[in-house]
Design a protein around this motif. Sequence first.
Motif, short mmCIF file in Angstrom:
data_model
loop_
_atom_site.label_atom_id
_atom_site.label_comp_id
_atom_site.label_asym_id
_atom_site.label_seq_id
_atom_site.Cartn_x
_atom_site.Cartn_y
_atom_site.Cartn_z
N HIS A 1 5.59 -8.34 5.11
CA HIS A 1 4.42 -7.68 6.00
C HIS A 1 3.40 -8.96 6.16
O HIS A 1 3.77 -10.48 5.97
N GLU B 1 -0.17 -4.70 6.59
CA GLU B 1 -1.23 -3.75 5.17
C GLU B 1 -2.72 -4.76 6.01
O GLU B 1 -2.44 -5.21 6.61
N LEU C 1 3.12 3.94 3.71
CA LEU C 1 3.92 3.56 2.79
C LEU C 1 2.99 3.92 1.34
O LEU C 1 1.84 3.37 1.66
N GLU D 1 6.54 -4.25 8.04
CA GLU D 1 5.23 -3.25 7.41
C GLU D 1 4.28 -3.96 7.72
O GLU D 1 3.47 -5.83 7.74
N ARG E 1 12.03 -4.96 5.88
CA ARG E 1 11.32 -6.53 4.60
C ARG E 1 11.38 -6.19 4.00
O ARG E 1 11.03 -7.12 3.03
N GLU F 1 4.19 0.98 8.02
CA GLU F 1 5.67 0.22 8.10
C GLU F 1 5.40 1.26 10.01
O GLU F 1 5.30 2.34 10.11
N TYR G 1 -0.69 0.30 4.02
CA TYR G 1 0.05 -0.06 4.04
C TYR G 1 1.51 0.52 5.25
O TYR G 1 1.06 1.41 4.47
#
Length: 125
Positions: free
Chosen positions: A68, A121, A94, A119, A61, A113, A111
């Motif tokens: 993301h 959100e 994250l 990633e 990322r 992963e 957040y």
Amino acid sequence: MHHVEIWVEDLATDGAAWDWLLARLGYRLGDDWGRGRAWELGSLYVVVESGPDVLAGGHTRRRPGINHLAFHAGSCTDVDAMVAEAPAHGWSLLFAEAHPHAGGPDHHAAYLESPGGFEVELVAR
């Protein structure tokens, strides 16, 4: 936006993580062709796919490209519930030291992963 297509190295592992996330966010499975699946929400769809055209090496990322994807994820309580469920589905939190305000003091989000390094959100309204 019309659709997003996410290529993963291992559909069995990373696909399962995306399946959980997208279903949890209210997307419905629209198509499954063995090497990929399309998840639909209204007119938007998200494809998670693997196949012979995917190059080995994994997603990072922090390299140029998309960092993301951010999704509306309901209330603060909804986001917090997803964070609690996420590890059982392959997702890692994250920025845990700043959660749930890693995006700022007035921004409640998580957040996460995926096993393949993608990633997302999850933004509370």
